[in-house]
Every structure is written in C-alpha cells, then in structure tokens.
Scaffold this motif. Structure first.
Motif, PDB file in Angstrom:
ATOM      1  N   VAL A  22       4.755  -9.036 -14.709  1.00  0.00           N
ATOM      2  CA  VAL A  22       5.138  -8.965 -13.295  1.00  0.00           C
ATOM      3  C   VAL A  22       3.872  -9.189 -12.481  1.00  0.00           C
ATOM      4  N   TRP A  23       4.033  -9.776 -11.300  1.00  0.00           N
ATOM      5  CA  TRP A  23       2.890 -10.056 -10.432  1.00  0.00           C
ATOM      6  C   TRP A  23       3.079  -9.377  -9.093  1.00  0.00           C
ATOM      7  N   LEU A  24       1.997  -8.754  -8.633  1.00  0.00           N
ATOM      8  CA  LEU A  24       1.989  -8.036  -7.368  1.00  0.00           C
ATOM      9  C   LEU A  24       1.010  -8.705  -6.409  1.00  0.00           C
ATOM     10  N   TRP A  25       1.097  -8.327  -5.145  1.00  0.00           N
ATOM     11  CA  TRP A  25       0.238  -8.906  -4.111  1.00  0.00           C
ATOM     12  C   TRP A  25      -0.666  -7.840  -3.515  1.00  0.00           C
ATOM     13  N   GLU A  26      -1.663  -8.302  -2.758  1.00  0.00           N
ATOM     14  CA  GLU A  26      -2.363  -7.440  -1.814  1.00  0.00           C
ATOM     15  C   GLU A  26      -2.335  -8.177  -0.477  1.00  0.00           C
ATOM     16  N   ASP A  27      -1.261  -7.994   0.249  1.00  0.00           N
ATOM     17  CA  ASP A  27      -1.074  -8.675   1.525  1.00  0.00           C
ATOM     18  C   ASP A  27      -1.368  -7.719   2.666  1.00  0.00           C
ATOM     19  N   CYS A  28      -2.093  -8.199   3.688  1.00  0.00           N
ATOM     20  CA  CYS A  28      -2.274  -7.406   4.900  1.00  0.00           C
ATOM     21  C   CYS A  28      -0.964  -7.438   5.678  1.00  0.00           C
ATOM     22  N   PHE A  29      -0.488  -6.361   6.108  1.00  0.00           N
ATOM     23  CA  PHE A  29      -1.025  -5.009   5.951  1.00  0.00           C
ATOM     24  C   PHE A  29       0.056  -4.202   5.265  1.00  0.00           C
ATOM     25  N   LEU A  30       0.284  -4.586   4.021  1.00  0.00           N
ATOM     26  CA  LEU A  30       1.404  -4.054   3.254  1.00  0.00           C
ATOM     27  C   LEU A  30       0.889  -3.192   2.097  1.00  0.00           C
ATOM     28  N   GLU A  31       0.983  -3.700   0.873  1.00  0.00           N
ATOM     29  CA  GLU A  31       0.641  -2.875  -0.274  1.00  0.00           C
ATOM     30  C   GLU A  31      -0.779  -3.144  -0.768  1.00  0.00           C
ATOM     31  N   GLY A  32      -1.409  -2.125  -1.361  1.00  0.00           N
ATOM     32  CA  GLY A  32      -2.720  -2.290  -1.983  1.00  0.00           C
ATOM     33  C   GLY A  32      -2.570  -2.844  -3.384  1.00  0.00           C
ATOM     34  N   GLY A  33      -3.336  -3.866  -3.720  1.00  0.00           N
ATOM     35  CA  GLY A  33      -3.180  -4.520  -5.014  1.00  0.00           C
ATOM     36  C   GLY A  33      -3.588  -3.662  -6.198  1.00  0.00           C
ATOM     37  N   ILE A  34      -4.756  -3.046  -6.128  1.00  0.00           N
ATOM     38  CA  ILE A  34      -5.243  -2.253  -7.259  1.00  0.00           C
ATOM     39  C   ILE A  34      -4.405  -1.001  -7.441  1.00  0.00           C
ATOM     40  N   SER A  35      -4.100  -0.307  -6.346  1.00  0.00           N
ATOM     41  CA  SER A  35      -3.311   0.923  -6.465  1.00  0.00           C
ATOM     42  C   SER A  35      -1.919   0.630  -7.000  1.00  0.00           C
ATOM     43  N   SER A  36      -1.296  -0.438  -6.526  1.00  0.00           N
ATOM     44  CA  SER A  36       0.040  -0.790  -7.012  1.00  0.00           C
ATOM     45  C   SER A  36       0.006  -1.179  -8.476  1.00  0.00           C
ATOM     46  N   ALA A  37      -1.004  -1.939  -8.868  1.00  0.00           N
ATOM     47  CA  ALA A  37      -1.104  -2.363 -10.262  1.00  0.00           C
ATOM     48  C   ALA A  37      -1.338  -1.176 -11.191  1.00  0.00           C
ATOM     49  N   ALA A  38      -2.226  -0.268 -10.792  1.00  0.00           N
ATOM     50  CA  ALA A  38      -2.505   0.896 -11.640  1.00  0.00           C
ATOM     51  C   ALA A  38      -1.257   1.744 -11.819  1.00  0.00           C
ATOM     52  N   ALA A  39      -0.501   1.935 -10.743  1.00  0.00           N
ATOM     53  CA  ALA A  39       0.733   2.709 -10.854  1.00  0.00           C
ATOM     54  C   ALA A  39       1.742   1.996 -11.737  1.00  0.00           C
ATOM     55  N   ALA A  40       1.894   0.687 -11.545  1.00  0.00           N
ATOM     56  CA  ALA A  40       2.846  -0.076 -12.356  1.00  0.00           C
ATOM     57  C   ALA A  40       2.498   0.000 -13.834  1.00  0.00           C
ATOM     58  N   LEU A  41       1.218  -0.064 -14.149  1.00  0.00           N
ATOM     59  CA  LEU A  41       0.785   0.034 -15.550  1.00  0.00           C
ATOM     60  C   LEU A  41       1.051   1.427 -16.110  1.00  0.00           C
ATOM     61  N   ALA A  42       0.854   2.461 -15.293  1.00  0.00           N
ATOM     62  CA  ALA A  42       1.091   3.827 -15.745  1.00  0.00           C
ATOM     63  C   ALA A  42       2.571   4.101 -15.972  1.00  0.00           C
ATOM     64  N   TRP A  43       3.426   3.452 -15.212  1.00  0.00           N
ATOM     65  CA  TRP A  43       4.867   3.657 -15.320  1.00  0.00           C
ATOM     66  C   TRP A  43       5.492   2.890 -16.480  1.00  0.00           C
TER      67      TRP A  43
END
Length: 280
Positions: A22-43
């Motif tokens: 799955v691919w995530l973004w870091e778009d202003c001014f929405l979601e943070g890329g690193i934080s979202s990725a770390a959570a997705a990996l943990a889940w």
C-alpha cells in the motif's frame, strides 16, 4: 484522501485480501507520511508500505534520516520511501520554497543516503548543511530511497542519485517510456549500475459512475488534454491499464482511486480479488 483514523482499517483490509503493498502520501496539509507509515506497519504483519513522497523542503535531512532509520529498524524491509520537490505552491505557503528545487533535491538525496549508510557527514551545500553528523542508530540493512519526479530534469536526476523513481498519476504510458530513457541517461552519466525501481501511479475508477469520476478528476487537474491518463471500467479494463504501464517500464503500478471514491474498502477488494488475478 482519507482521514488518519481510517488508515488502520484500509491497510489491514489490504493485507487481509493479499495485496503486496500500500502507498501513502504526505500532502499539505493532510496526513504525515512517516507517522502514517509507522502506524500502518504496526497494524499489519506482512504488507509493505510505501511513502510517496516526503517533500524535502519541509524536512531537515537529518530528521528525515533519523525517522527513516527508526522505521527500518522497527520494521526491517517493509517500508519504501520516496522524496521529492513537493508542490511548490504548498512549499510557498509554509515559507519553504527554494530558488532551485533540483539543486536542493540533489544535495538532499546525496546526504540522506550517506547518513543512512551510517557515514559521518559534513557538507556545506547551497541548501543542505551538515557538520559532522552521524546517525547513532543507522539501519542495519540498505534502505531504498526513491525520488518522485515529473519534469525531465528531475527524472534524469533520479537516475543519477536515487535507487528508484516514482512517477505520478499524471504520467501516461508514453511518459513512462520517456522517463525510463531519462533515468537510464542519468544512471550512465553517474556511472551507476544495478537495479533501479520504477513506481508508477495510475488513477483508476470502477462502477457505474467510474468514467465520470475519472474524467472529473483529470479535468480538475487541468489535464483533460493529455491522452491516456487513468483508466475506468471493469477489472479487465483496469488490468489492461496496469499492463500498459508495466510494458512501458514500470516495475510497480500503484492503483490510485479518485479523490471522490465512494467506497474505498470496496476499491481495495476490487483490486485484490478482480484486477490482480488478471495481471499476475
């Protein structure tokens, strides 16, 4: 785009139905890329998570290296990271726009890769300046750094300095072919060999209103005049769109739903259960 609290269900569903990435973004001014990725990996336990991309004007390169190294150490081999210019209008909004985005990106990727290799880095560039910086906990294995690119100068630069190239949803199959050629020119100029990944996004829509939603998104981007962008229809139509990009040189095709996709969970199931069997 979806709010952060919806990411958990979507990535767990993607893993459950057997998708590889799955691919995530870091778009202003929405979601943070690193934080979202770390959570997705943990889940999740198996699925790989890509971040495409982190805008380099927003992040000091040492901070980016620290965060990427931390994610890699916690979830070895499961994350893919892309960096790029970011949308210049957004960079201007936060006071981070630079005069030469290409120069910044070159300096940034060189420094980032050196830091992730565990090197002690001192550099006094036009934009990137480090004084005897070394990660205390560098990754224990190599980390793939990709560059998101649209214009020819940046595409060529990605071949010179990065491990791969991310092509946005505004790149049709002919554009992928041109990009592969430019990447190779960059690699040859830099004396580089070995593998270089090409990740290409593809806007996709299905359902009774799929064609209308796709056309609306493309026209909303001001790209109604560009032939061959996106794909709409049933599983075979979408699979054919994937095959076109793969034949043009993409190693990974990321199916991107339209921004007004009414059923994101249904889209994930459609991709996994109907489209994937047709493309292998």
């Amino acid at each position: 785009m979806h709010s952060a609290q919806r990411v958990r269900g979507l990535v767990q569903l993607a893993e459950g139905v057997g998708l590889d990435e799955v691919w995530l973004w870091e778009d202003c001014f929405l979601e943070g890329g690193i934080s979202s990725a770390a959570a997705a990996l943990a889940w999740t336990e198996r699925i790989r998570v890509g971040v495409g991309l982190l805008p380099v004007p927003l992040r000091n390169v040492a901070i980016a290296a620290m965060e990427i190294a931390s994610v890699e150490r916690m979830f070895p081999g499961r994350a893919r990271f892309g960096v790029g210019h970011g949308v210049q209008e957004w960079m201007g909004q936060v006071g981070a726009r630079v005069e030469s985005p290409v120069t910044l990106l070159r300096e940034y990727v060189d420094a980032l890769r050196a830091l992730l290799r565990g090197e002690r880095v001192s550099v006094q560039g036009r934009y990137v300046r480090l004084d005897d910086v070394q990660l205390g906990w560098p990754p224990q294995r190599g980390v793939e750094i990709l560059v998101g690119a649209v214009g020819p100068r940046t595409v060529r630069l990605s071949g010179e300095v990065a491990d791969g190239t991310i092509l946005s949803e505004v790149t049709p199959a002919d554009g992928v072919r041109d990009a592969v050629r430019l990447v190779q020119e960059g690699r040859e100029a830099a004396g580089r060999s070995g593998e270089h990944a090409v990740v290409s996004y593809l806007l996709a829509a299905t359902g009774d209103d799929g064609y209308a939603r796709l056309r609306g998104e493309i026209e909303g981007k001001g790209l109604g005049h560009v032939p061959g962008l996106g794909v709409a229809g049933d599983a075979e139509a979408v699979a054919e769109g994937v095959r076109r990009l793969a034949d043009a040189g993409a190693d990974t095709v990321v199916l991107e739903p339209t921004g007004d996709e009414p059923d994101p969970e249904g889209f994930v199931r459609f991709v996994a259960q109907e489209v994937r069997p047709l493309v292998g």
